[in-house]
Design an enzyme around this catalytic site. Sequence first.
Site, PDB file in Angstrom:
ATOM      1  N   MET A 221       0.869  -1.189  -0.088  1.00 42.17           N
ATOM      2  CA  MET A 221       0.056   0.064  -0.063  1.00 42.17           C
ATOM      3  C   MET A 221       0.857   1.334  -0.141  1.00 42.17           C
ATOM      4  O   MET A 221       0.499   2.076   0.432  1.00 42.17           O
ATOM      5  CB  MET A 221      -0.920  -0.163   1.178  1.00 42.17           C
ATOM      6  CG  MET A 221      -1.862  -1.061   1.292  1.00 42.17           C
ATOM      7  SD  MET A 221      -3.427  -1.010   2.005  1.00 42.17           S
ATOM      8  CE  MET A 221      -2.965  -0.878   3.718  1.00 42.17           C
TER       9      MET A 221
ATOM     10  N   HIS B  37       9.181  -3.343   3.261  1.00 44.23           N
ATOM     11  CA  HIS B  37       8.763  -3.808   1.942  1.00 44.23           C
ATOM     12  C   HIS B  37      10.185  -3.968   0.837  1.00 44.23           C
ATOM     13  O   HIS B  37      10.093  -4.983   0.102  1.00 44.23           O
ATOM     14  CB  HIS B  37       8.274  -2.433   1.330  1.00 44.23           C
ATOM     15  CG  HIS B  37       7.060  -2.092   2.150  1.00 44.23           C
ATOM     16  ND1 HIS B  37       6.766  -0.974   2.748  1.00 44.23           N
ATOM     17  CD2 HIS B  37       5.854  -2.636   1.972  1.00 44.23           C
ATOM     18  CE1 HIS B  37       5.685  -0.759   3.045  1.00 44.23           C
ATOM     19  NE2 HIS B  37       4.847  -1.947   2.908  1.00 44.23           N
TER      20      HIS B  37
ATOM     21  N   GLN C  96     -10.517  -2.597   2.370  1.00 42.79           N
ATOM     22  CA  GLN C  96     -10.087  -3.352   3.739  1.00 42.79           C
ATOM     23  C   GLN C  96      -9.983  -2.282   4.864  1.00 42.79           C
ATOM     24  O   GLN C  96      -9.401  -2.632   5.636  1.00 42.79           O
ATOM     25  CB  GLN C  96      -8.567  -3.860   3.455  1.00 42.79           C
ATOM     26  CG  GLN C  96      -7.405  -3.040   3.270  1.00 42.79           C
ATOM     27  CD  GLN C  96      -6.056  -3.570   2.780  1.00 42.79           C
ATOM     28  OE1 GLN C  96      -6.003  -4.092   1.558  1.00 42.79           O
ATOM     29  NE2 GLN C  96      -5.246  -3.787   3.497  1.00 42.79           N
TER      30      GLN C  96
ATOM     31  N   ASP D 138       2.477  -9.058   9.251  1.00 41.19           N
ATOM     32  CA  ASP D 138       0.867  -9.160   9.158  1.00 41.19           C
ATOM     33  C   ASP D 138       0.347 -10.804   9.002  1.00 41.19           C
ATOM     34  O   ASP D 138       0.186 -11.173   8.039  1.00 41.19           O
ATOM     35  CB  ASP D 138       0.431  -8.376   7.774  1.00 41.19           C
ATOM     36  CG  ASP D 138       0.450  -6.797   8.070  1.00 41.19           C
ATOM     37  OD1 ASP D 138       0.252  -6.264   8.958  1.00 41.19           O
ATOM     38  OD2 ASP D 138       1.149  -6.118   7.020  1.00 41.19           O
TER      39      ASP D 138
ATOM     40  N   ILE E  65      11.131  -7.082   9.631  1.00 43.15           N
ATOM     41  CA  ILE E  65      12.371  -6.661   9.775  1.00 43.15           C
ATOM     42  C   ILE E  65      12.063  -5.331  10.854  1.00 43.15           C
ATOM     43  O   ILE E  65      10.979  -4.589  10.911  1.00 43.15           O
ATOM     44  CB  ILE E  65      12.600  -5.421   8.241  1.00 43.15           C
ATOM     45  CG1 ILE E  65      12.739  -6.526   7.084  1.00 43.15           C
ATOM     46  CG2 ILE E  65      13.902  -4.641   8.092  1.00 43.15           C
ATOM     47  CD1 ILE E  65      13.690  -7.552   7.404  1.00 43.15           C
TER      48      ILE E  65
HETATM   49  O1  PAF Z   1      -0.274  -5.608   3.668  1.00 41.64           O
HETATM   50  C1  PAF Z   1      -0.548  -4.678   2.746  1.00 41.64           C
HETATM   51  O2  PAF Z   1       0.022  -3.825   2.564  1.00 41.64           O
HETATM   52  C2  PAF Z   1      -1.923  -4.780   2.118  1.00 41.64           C
HETATM   53  O3  PAF Z   1      -2.871  -5.567   3.273  1.00 41.64           O
HETATM   54  C3  PAF Z   1      -2.032  -5.698   0.924  1.00 41.64           C
HETATM   55  C4  PAF Z   1      -1.690  -7.128   1.047  1.00 41.64           C
HETATM   56  C5  PAF Z   1      -1.110  -5.000  -0.070  1.00 41.64           C
HETATM   57  C6  PAF Z   1      -3.378  -5.672   0.292  1.00 41.64           C
HETATM   58  O4  PAF Z   1      -3.868  -4.234  -0.038  1.00 41.64           O
END
Ligand code: PAF
Length: 281
Positions: free
Chosen positions: A32, A39, A63, A155, A181
């Site tokens: 996101m 990331h 979401q 997550d 991380i």
């Molecule tokens: O973990 C995230 O950043 C979000 O939940 C994802 C997997 C990109 C879905 O929008």
Amino acid sequence: MQVLCTTKELRHHIANFKAKNPNKTIGLVPTMGALHNGHLSLITQSKEQCDYTIVSIFVNPTQFAPNEDFDKYPRKQEADLNICQKADVDIVFMPEIAQMYPLDSTLQTTFNAPKNMANVLEGKTRPGHFDGVLQVVLKLFNLTQPTKAFFGQKDAQQLLIIQKMVEDLFLPVTIVPCPIIRTQDGLALSSRNAYLSENGKREALKISSALNAITKAIMQGIKDSKSLERIALEVLEGTEVEYLAIVDRELEALQSIKKDSTLVLIVARIEGVRLLDNLWF
Ligand code: PAF
């Protein structure tokens, strides 16, 4: 690096890539945005394991509940593109909402994540959250047709539910879980850390300290969940803990921990910011 903003361009690009490179593998890193080293570690894994890496950057509205931080969620388009460029990403897919959701939500096919996994823990306070996550992740899988997709273990519930979707729907993609991380002093990296003051960041360190205390106790032979919870809550004293749970990979509470199938999850609120951290044991 190419930046694509429409689903049409992306589908066209993937079809061409597959026709020209039938044996090459595609890695997808769904994000996101507000990219950080967490990331980057997913991108690095994808670069190591796949021939072609796609990063999607999309703050997915389905979401977020109406009372959540969708509008406030950090958006750092230019910085994100620089990070991707430096990391030698092949494609960044950065769609507007209307690209991913061309129809009104009542006119679309929606998703129900399995209740036993989606209505507990995060799902208890965020009803519908995992339905929205699966909806967008499935769309991204269908658009990019990845060989592998990379998700952070931070997550944890999201990762387990996505693995379940892949298994249940026989999706031809391998999910690669990637380790959490942390900053040097232990704070799990998260885009939401940007909301914290320096004091808040210091207080947030109690979360990883609590997980470390659990690890230490396990090493000393303590297996009973109640005792482990007590140890962690002592470290977290004075912090607003939303939940502390010791569960198995189906997210069922465990009375006593089991090697290779235990997950310790902590969610705490610091300066009003919900912070997640966990331990896979
Ligand atoms: O973990 C995230 O950043 C979000 O939940 C994802 C997997 C990109 C879905 O929008």
